[in-house]
Design a protein around this motif. Structure first.
Motif, PDB file in Angstrom:
ATOM      1  N   ALA A 116       1.111  -0.936  -0.256  1.00 15.64           N
ATOM      2  CA  ALA A 116       0.124   0.089   0.660  1.00 15.64           C
ATOM      3  C   ALA A 116       0.871   1.418   0.251  1.00 15.64           C
ATOM      4  CB  ALA A 116      -0.881  -0.585   1.381  1.00 15.64           C
ATOM      5  N   TYR A 117       2.021   1.131   1.106  1.00 17.25           N
ATOM      6  CA  TYR A 117       2.536   2.710   0.994  1.00 17.25           C
ATOM      7  C   TYR A 117       3.320   2.774  -0.887  1.00 17.25           C
ATOM      8  CZ  TYR A 117       1.142   3.605   5.864  1.00 17.25           C
ATOM      9  OH  TYR A 117       0.718   3.293   7.400  1.00 17.25           O
ATOM     10  N   SER A 118       4.343   1.751  -1.376  1.00 15.23           N
ATOM     11  CA  SER A 118       4.690   1.552  -2.506  1.00 15.23           C
ATOM     12  C   SER A 118       3.986   2.303  -3.847  1.00 15.23           C
ATOM     13  CB  SER A 118       4.973   0.153  -3.034  1.00 15.23           C
ATOM     14  OG  SER A 118       5.540  -0.179  -1.646  1.00 15.23           O
ATOM     15  N   LEU A 119       2.880   2.011  -3.779  1.00 14.10           N
ATOM     16  CA  LEU A 119       1.502   2.895  -4.294  1.00 14.10           C
ATOM     17  C   LEU A 119       1.475   4.036  -4.032  1.00 14.10           C
ATOM     18  CD1 LEU A 119      -1.785  -0.163  -4.237  1.00 14.10           C
ATOM     19  CD2 LEU A 119      -0.027   0.480  -6.090  1.00 14.10           C
ATOM     20  N   ALA A 120       1.233   4.034  -2.291  1.00 13.06           N
ATOM     21  CA  ALA A 120       1.154   5.752  -2.268  1.00 13.06           C
ATOM     22  C   ALA A 120       2.343   6.304  -2.602  1.00 13.06           C
ATOM     23  CB  ALA A 120       1.289   5.808  -0.153  1.00 13.06           C
ATOM     24  N   MET A 121       3.361   6.187  -2.527  1.00 13.60           N
ATOM     25  CA  MET A 121       4.747   7.117  -3.229  1.00 13.60           C
ATOM     26  C   MET A 121       4.778   7.010  -4.786  1.00 13.60           C
ATOM     27  SD  MET A 121       8.051   4.792  -1.379  1.00 13.60           S
ATOM     28  CE  MET A 121       7.724   4.524   0.095  1.00 13.60           C
ATOM     29  N   LEU A 127       0.900  12.432  -9.973  1.00 10.63           N
ATOM     30  CA  LEU A 127       0.442  12.642  -9.784  1.00 10.63           C
ATOM     31  C   LEU A 127       0.136  14.646  -9.544  1.00 10.63           C
ATOM     32  CD1 LEU A 127      -2.670  10.176  -8.621  1.00 10.63           C
ATOM     33  CD2 LEU A 127      -1.730  10.890 -11.219  1.00 10.63           C
ATOM     34  N   GLY A 128       0.669  14.747  -8.406  1.00 18.94           N
ATOM     35  CA  GLY A 128       1.011  15.719  -8.210  1.00 18.94           C
ATOM     36  C   GLY A 128      -0.119  16.149  -7.527  1.00 18.94           C
ATOM     37  N   ARG A 129      -1.084  17.300  -7.151  1.00 16.99           N
ATOM     38  CA  ARG A 129      -1.635  18.266  -6.369  1.00 16.99           C
ATOM     39  C   ARG A 129      -3.142  17.022  -6.606  1.00 16.99           C
ATOM     40  NH1 ARG A 129      -1.039  24.182  -6.312  1.00 16.99           N
ATOM     41  NH2 ARG A 129       1.332  24.409  -5.543  1.00 16.99           N
ATOM     42  N   LYS A 130      -3.359  16.202  -7.947  1.00 20.28           N
ATOM     43  CA  LYS A 130      -4.576  15.546  -8.216  1.00 20.28           C
ATOM     44  C   LYS A 130      -5.053  15.164  -6.234  1.00 20.28           C
ATOM     45  CE  LYS A 130      -3.997  14.633 -12.966  1.00 20.28           C
ATOM     46  NZ  LYS A 130      -4.455  14.084 -13.650  1.00 20.28           N
ATOM     47  N   LYS A 131      -6.178  14.308  -6.699  1.00 20.83           N
ATOM     48  CA  LYS A 131      -6.447  13.790  -5.644  1.00 20.83           C
ATOM     49  C   LYS A 131      -6.573  12.174  -5.421  1.00 20.83           C
ATOM     50  CE  LYS A 131      -9.985  17.134  -4.062  1.00 20.83           C
ATOM     51  NZ  LYS A 131     -11.514  17.671  -4.290  1.00 20.83           N
ATOM     52  N   TRP A 132      -5.699  11.431  -4.593  1.00 19.97           N
ATOM     53  CA  TRP A 132      -5.346  10.069  -4.627  1.00 19.97           C
ATOM     54  C   TRP A 132      -5.628   9.669  -3.285  1.00 19.97           C
ATOM     55  CZ3 TRP A 132      -1.851   8.220  -1.810  1.00 19.97           C
ATOM     56  CH2 TRP A 132      -0.502   9.245  -2.034  1.00 19.97           C
ATOM     57  N   ASP A 133      -5.950   8.577  -2.756  1.00 19.56           N
ATOM     58  CA  ASP A 133      -6.297   7.909  -1.951  1.00 19.56           C
ATOM     59  C   ASP A 133      -6.034   5.927  -2.220  1.00 19.56           C
ATOM     60  OD1 ASP A 133      -6.846   9.606   0.621  1.00 19.56           O
ATOM     61  OD2 ASP A 133      -8.916  10.258  -1.133  1.00 19.56           O
ATOM     62  N   ILE A 134      -6.119   5.392  -1.390  1.00 15.00           N
ATOM     63  CA  ILE A 134      -5.717   4.669  -1.254  1.00 15.00           C
ATOM     64  C   ILE A 134      -6.228   3.437   0.583  1.00 15.00           C
ATOM     65  CG2 ILE A 134      -3.611   2.138  -0.916  1.00 15.00           C
ATOM     66  CD1 ILE A 134      -1.419   4.115  -2.011  1.00 15.00           C
ATOM     67  N   LEU A 135      -6.750   2.434  -0.042  1.00 15.67           N
ATOM     68  CA  LEU A 135      -7.562   2.098   0.922  1.00 15.67           C
ATOM     69  C   LEU A 135      -5.628  -0.153   0.838  1.00 15.67           C
ATOM     70  CD1 LEU A 135      -9.353  -0.305   2.800  1.00 15.67           C
ATOM     71  CD2 LEU A 135     -10.516   0.125   0.897  1.00 15.67           C
ATOM     72  N   ARG A 189      -2.580   9.720   3.550  1.00 12.64           N
ATOM     73  CA  ARG A 189      -3.637   9.572   2.444  1.00 12.64           C
ATOM     74  C   ARG A 189      -3.986   8.024   2.217  1.00 12.64           C
ATOM     75  NH1 ARG A 189      -2.559  13.700  -1.877  1.00 12.64           N
ATOM     76  NH2 ARG A 189      -4.068  13.633  -2.672  1.00 12.64           N
ATOM     77  N   THR A 190      -3.652   6.724   2.791  1.00 12.40           N
ATOM     78  CA  THR A 190      -3.790   5.616   3.166  1.00 12.40           C
ATOM     79  C   THR A 190      -4.108   5.143   4.347  1.00 12.40           C
ATOM     80  OG1 THR A 190      -1.182   5.343   2.177  1.00 12.40           O
ATOM     81  CG2 THR A 190      -2.114   3.225   3.214  1.00 12.40           C
TER      82      THR A 190
END
Length: 274
Positions: A116-121, A127-135, A189-190
């Motif tokens: 999950a944290y690999s995805l977050a990095m 994505l810069g300032r675009k919104k993103w979230d991880i479950l 965000r995770t």
């Protein structure tokens, strides 16, 4: 106090129990592993046989023990940026052309959170300032506690780009030497939840994710369980979303709602009604 060796009948009881709850098939050769992992719980409760422990699990006053047993019997092996080609595809192919407003990714069976944290990095970098979230989700409460804390031994970093290590990982000092903590900006965000993939998904997850990683878990399921789990999880993908499995796994005869883009990477049909 000595513990009697686990019998075939006792092993069969635990084999059925974990299969019914988690869909995991424990082959007969796992008998020694089961005995070894559960021996600590027998010692804790002062029991001398695995049959006694099995019966204890059904008693209302030991309701929490069932989850502890699940934690002990589920395998949780992972590290950062495992199977790096998946993250390369995500970075250079999928995210490079992504035009949405809010990117949602799910690391199903996330273990202690490294995936999950690999995805977050990757998302933070691309994505810069675009919104993103991880479950991140798992069946084991023990590994989810580790994931929420975001603290790991340095040995988990073999596959990580040094630039990402410097930017997103805080090295421990003194009593925390040999460990690092994931940057707070990624932790925020995770989020992590306990989800049993054998059960129906919460409605909030249906058609919610742009990407789902379900890696290194299908190998523990028989064909019928694999088919049921994948069909259930694919419902959480948006049409056109991407589904990743391990390179050692296959979706042969599992679902027709996914098109293989390349080995271990699939895309959900745009017209899917799931």
């Amino acid at each position: 106090m000595s513990i009697s060796p686990i019998t075939k009948k006792e092993f069969d009881c635990f084999q059925s129990l974990i299969y019914e709850h988690a869909g995991i098939y424990l082959a007969p050769e796992k008998k020694v592993m089961v005995a070894g992992r559960l021996a600590k719980r027998l010692h804790f409760h002062g029991l001398t046989s695995y049959g006694e422990y099995y019966r204890l699990l059904s008693k209302p006053e030991f309701a929490d023990e069932f989850q502890i047993m699940v934690n002990f019997l589920t395998t949780n092996e992972t590290y950062f940026f495992r199977e790096p080609k998946h993250f390369d595809f995500l970075r250079t192919t999928l995210l490079k052309s992504w035009q949405g407003e809010h990117f949602n990714a799910w690391s199903a069976a996330c273990s202690s959170g490294e995936e999950a944290y690999s995805l977050a990095m990757v998302l933070a970098e691309t994505l810069g300032r675009k919104k993103w979230d991880i479950l991140g989700s798992d069946l084991s409460t023990r590994v989810l506690d580790t994931a929420r804390n975001g603290i790991y031994p340095m040995a988990r970093l073999e596959q990580m780009d040094p630039a990402l290590l410097k930017k997103y990982c805080l090295r421990g000092v003194r009593s925390q030497e040999g460990f690092f903590r994931v940057d707070e900006s990624l932790i925020d965000r995770t989020h992590f939840e306990q989800i049993n993939l054998m059960h129906s998904l919460p409605n909030k997850l249906i058609k919610h994710f742009d990407v789902i990683f379900l890696r290194n878990v299908l190998i523990y399921f028989d064909q019928n369980t694999k088919k049921a789990v994948v069909e259930r999880i694919v419902k959480a993908l948006k049409p056109g979303g991407y589904f990743f499995i391990s390179h050692s796994e296959s979706l042969h005869r599992v679902t027709c709602d996914l098109e293989m883009i390349k080995p271990s990477i699939f895309r959900k049909n745009d017209r899917s009604t799931l």
